[in-house]
Design a protein around this motif. Structure first.
Motif, PDB file in Angstrom:
ATOM      1  N   CYS A   1      55.462  48.415  43.212  1.00  0.00           N
ATOM      2  CA  CYS A   1      54.096  48.744  43.633  1.00  0.00           C
ATOM      3  C   CYS A   1      53.179  48.958  42.431  1.00  0.00           C
ATOM      4  O   CYS A   1      52.041  48.474  42.415  1.00  0.00           O
ATOM      5  N   LEU A   2      53.668  49.660  41.425  1.00  0.00           N
ATOM      6  CA  LEU A   2      52.846  49.895  40.229  1.00  0.00           C
ATOM      7  C   LEU A   2      52.544  48.587  39.506  1.00  0.00           C
ATOM      8  O   LEU A   2      51.427  48.384  39.015  1.00  0.00           O
ATOM      9  N   VAL A   3      53.522  47.693  39.437  1.00  0.00           N
ATOM     10  CA  VAL A   3      53.294  46.392  38.802  1.00  0.00           C
ATOM     11  C   VAL A   3      52.252  45.601  39.584  1.00  0.00           C
ATOM     12  O   VAL A   3      51.342  44.999  39.001  1.00  0.00           O
ATOM     13  N   ASP A   4      52.354  45.611  40.909  1.00  0.00           N
ATOM     14  CA  ASP A   4      51.380  44.900  41.742  1.00  0.00           C
ATOM     15  C   ASP A   4      49.966  45.466  41.559  1.00  0.00           C
ATOM     16  O   ASP A   4      48.994  44.708  41.453  1.00  0.00           O
ATOM     17  N   ILE A   5      49.849  46.781  41.506  1.00  0.00           N
ATOM     18  CA  ILE A   5      48.548  47.417  41.294  1.00  0.00           C
ATOM     19  C   ILE A   5      47.987  47.015  39.929  1.00  0.00           C
ATOM     20  O   ILE A   5      46.815  46.646  39.802  1.00  0.00           O
ATOM     21  N   CYS A   6      48.825  47.062  38.916  1.00  0.00           N
ATOM     22  CA  CYS A   6      48.413  46.710  37.558  1.00  0.00           C
ATOM     23  C   CYS A   6      47.918  45.270  37.505  1.00  0.00           C
ATOM     24  O   CYS A   6      46.860  44.978  36.938  1.00  0.00           O
ATOM     25  N   SER A   7      48.652  44.375  38.099  1.00  0.00           N
ATOM     26  CA  SER A   7      48.295  42.966  38.102  1.00  0.00           C
ATOM     27  C   SER A   7      47.007  42.724  38.889  1.00  0.00           C
ATOM     28  O   SER A   7      46.090  42.039  38.422  1.00  0.00           O
ATOM     29  N   HIS A   8      46.928  43.294  40.070  1.00  0.00           N
ATOM     30  CA  HIS A   8      45.780  43.083  40.941  1.00  0.00           C
ATOM     31  C   HIS A   8      44.473  43.576  40.320  1.00  0.00           C
ATOM     32  O   HIS A   8      43.436  42.914  40.410  1.00  0.00           O
ATOM     33  N   PHE A   9      44.521  44.735  39.697  1.00  0.00           N
ATOM     34  CA  PHE A   9      43.311  45.333  39.145  1.00  0.00           C
ATOM     35  C   PHE A   9      43.122  45.067  37.648  1.00  0.00           C
ATOM     36  O   PHE A   9      42.256  45.657  37.007  1.00  0.00           O
ATOM     37  N   SER A  10      43.970  44.190  37.098  1.00  0.00           N
ATOM     38  CA  SER A  10      43.884  43.788  35.684  1.00  0.00           C
ATOM     39  C   SER A  10      43.986  44.962  34.720  1.00  0.00           C
ATOM     40  O   SER A  10      43.271  45.034  33.720  1.00  0.00           O
ATOM     41  N   PHE A  11      44.897  45.893  35.027  1.00  0.00           N
ATOM     42  CA  PHE A  11      45.196  46.976  34.088  1.00  0.00           C
ATOM     43  C   PHE A  11      45.987  46.396  32.917  1.00  0.00           C
ATOM     44  O   PHE A  11      46.615  45.356  33.035  1.00  0.00           O
ATOM     45  N   ASP A  12      46.012  47.118  31.822  1.00  0.00           N
ATOM     46  CA  ASP A  12      46.829  46.731  30.672  1.00  0.00           C
ATOM     47  C   ASP A  12      48.199  47.388  30.694  1.00  0.00           C
ATOM     48  O   ASP A  12      49.031  47.099  29.842  1.00  0.00           O
ATOM     49  N   GLY A  13      48.432  48.278  31.647  1.00  0.00           N
ATOM     50  CA  GLY A  13      49.727  48.940  31.735  1.00  0.00           C
ATOM     51  C   GLY A  13      49.574  50.375  32.193  1.00  0.00           C
ATOM     52  O   GLY A  13      48.594  50.729  32.853  1.00  0.00           O
TER      53      GLY A  13
END
Length: 100
Positions: free
Chosen positions: A28-40
């Motif tokens: 879930c955290l990876v999906d959120i990061c990817s979806h919202f273009s976080f750096d990590g």
């Protein structure tokens, strides 16, 4: 991602209750990061972790790092030094053998 005190203990107790929940949370955290273009993520766990759950916490961090790199190649996971290998909340002010 920050968790603190008793509320944080309750969150991690639920997340670390099974290998499946650990994997699901990391996914879930990876999906959120990817979806919202976080750096990590900065993992800032400022609460006690039950000693028997430390292996699952390590599993979570490794899983998050590995999966994040696959989906967000430039992504980073930073570990804050507040939890020791025995699950105690004890700031070390450095990365060392007690919190690595």
């Amino acid at each position: 991602m920050i968790t603190e005190w008793k509320d944080g203990e309750a969150i991690w107790k639920e997340v670390l209750s099974s290998n499946e929940s650990v994997v699901q949370f990391a996914d879930c955290l990876v999906d959120i990061c990817s979806h919202f273009s976080f750096d990590g993520y900065l993992l800032n766990v400022e609460n006690v972790i039950e000693k028997e759950n430390i292996p699952r916490l390590e599993m979570f961090v490794k899983s998050l790092c590995t999966k994040l790199k696959l989906k967000v190649p430039h992504g980073e996971v930073i570990w804050y030094d507040s939890v020791t290998l025995d699950g105690k909340l004890k700031w070390q002010d450095e990365l060392n053998d007690m919190n690595r």
